[in-house]
Write an enzyme that holds these catalytic residues in place. Structure first.
Site, short mmCIF file in Angstrom:
data_model
loop_
_atom_site.label_atom_id
_atom_site.label_comp_id
_atom_site.label_asym_id
_atom_site.label_seq_id
_atom_site.Cartn_x
_atom_site.Cartn_y
_atom_site.Cartn_z
N GLN A 1 -10.59 -6.30 -0.26
CA GLN A 1 -9.88 -5.78 0.94
C GLN A 1 -8.98 -4.39 0.56
OE1 GLN A 1 -7.23 -9.10 2.64
NE2 GLN A 1 -6.48 -7.65 4.05
N PHE A 2 -9.51 -3.39 1.06
CA PHE A 2 -9.02 -2.13 0.92
C PHE A 2 -7.66 -1.95 1.70
CE2 PHE A 2 -10.43 -1.00 4.82
CZ PHE A 2 -9.82 0.20 5.26
N THR A 3 -7.40 -2.67 2.44
CA THR A 3 -6.12 -2.42 3.12
C THR A 3 -4.98 -2.71 2.28
OG1 THR A 3 -6.14 -4.74 4.18
CG2 THR A 3 -6.84 -2.76 5.27
#
Length: 145
Positions: free
Chosen positions: A78-80
């Site tokens: 989850q790059f966010t």
């Protein structure tokens, strides 16, 4: 590197209508990888996560780890989580690792987890995923390394 962890009674991840992975009691880990992260940082975070005492013992106290309960681990990239959100009305992803090194580090993290635990499931790096979970507690922590 950041890991948003949720204690769950069950969880699964689906990609394009197909279940990719599922666990029963254990942890869902949303993994955010940043520019300066390394395999050593990933290993340190994984070790901490496996031994983090957030499961209840017989007296109802958070005193047991994922390893103690022999729980499952569902790892979702989850790059966010690497977003800068302290100011403005739109997140900035300037601290997130570029896709290629991030994918390599995600793969490393999953492989290390598989060597240490019996039940490890995963999503797919950079895929559009649907994650279903039943948060037990609810219990949610943000671990950073």
């Amino acid at each position: 590197m950041k890991a948003l962890i949720q204690r769950v009674s069950q969880a699964s991840v689906t990609i394009e209508g197909v279940e990719k992975g599922a666990i029963h009691q254990g942890l869902v880990v949303f993994l955010g990888i940043e520019k300066n992260d390394t395999p050593a940082i990933a290993q340190k975070l994984l070790d901490r996560l496996i031994h983090y005492r957030i499961f209840s013992d017989q007296e109802g106290k958070m005193n047991l780890s994922l390893r103690d309960i022999r729980g499952g681990l569902l790892i979702i990239s989850q790059f966010t989580l690497a977003a800068e959100t302290r100011k403005g009305l739109r997140p900035s992803f300037s601290s997130a690792a570029p896709p290629e090194p991030a994918k390599n580090l995600y793969t490393f993290f999953v492989e290390q987890a598989q060597q240490q635990l019996d039940q490890v499931a995963q999503g797919e790096f950079a895929a559009d995923m649907q994650v279903q979970l039943i948060n037990d507690g609810p219990v949610t922590f943000l671990l950073e390394a």
